[in-house]
Design an enzyme around this catalytic site. Structure first.
Site, PDB file in Angstrom:
ATOM      1  N   ARG A  75     -20.900  25.128  82.536  1.00  0.00           N
ATOM      2  CA  ARG A  75     -20.280  25.218  83.647  1.00  0.00           C
ATOM      3  C   ARG A  75     -19.189  26.389  84.100  1.00  0.00           C
ATOM      4  O   ARG A  75     -19.350  26.674  85.090  1.00  0.00           O
ATOM      5  CB  ARG A  75     -19.236  23.771  83.640  1.00  0.00           C
ATOM      6  N   HIS A  80     -17.883  31.235  86.772  1.00  0.00           N
ATOM      7  CA  HIS A  80     -17.134  32.321  86.714  1.00  0.00           C
ATOM      8  C   HIS A  80     -17.943  33.562  86.577  1.00  0.00           C
ATOM      9  O   HIS A  80     -17.564  34.756  86.964  1.00  0.00           O
ATOM     10  CB  HIS A  80     -16.394  32.424  85.535  1.00  0.00           C
TER      11      HIS A  80
END
Length: 111
Positions: A75, A80
């Site tokens: 995730r 990111h």
């Protein structure tokens, strides 16, 4: 099991089912790779799966989800490091790991 945890497990289940719905019965990596909207939809569901897993781990440490840390890390990677997301890795997650996770989550929800 706390009600909140069941909600997050249900969110994981729903996201996996959504990915399966997006991909349909004909699983074709090349079609997946060519379709930006499909890729983004799958990536978003993976983000939800990772966030729900992270919240479960914070609430109930006793719940065992195989590869939970890797799910959360995935995730974080998708969010990111969006510019380095590898379609091949996502495809492997979707085709190999999510079916196993779905079974595991359904078993936890039955408890």
């Amino acid at each position: 099991m706390k009600r909140e945890v069941k909600k997050y497990l249900y969110d994981i289940k729903t996201s996996i089912e959504s990915i399966n719905e997006y991909l349909g019965n004909e699983r074709d990596f090349f079609k997946y790779e060519e379709n930006k909207i499909l890729r983004r939809a799958v990536e978003r569901e993976i983000e939800i799966i990772g966030e729900a897993t992270n919240r479960i781990l914070k609430i109930e440490h006793e719940i065992v989800i195989e590869n939970a840390r890797k799910i959360v890390d995935t995730r974080n990677w998708v969010i990111h490091a969006y510019d380095s997301v590898d379609n091949t890795i996502i495809w492997g997650i979707v085709t190999i790991h999510l079916p196993k996770l779905l079974i595991e989550v359904e078993q936890l929800l039955e408890k």
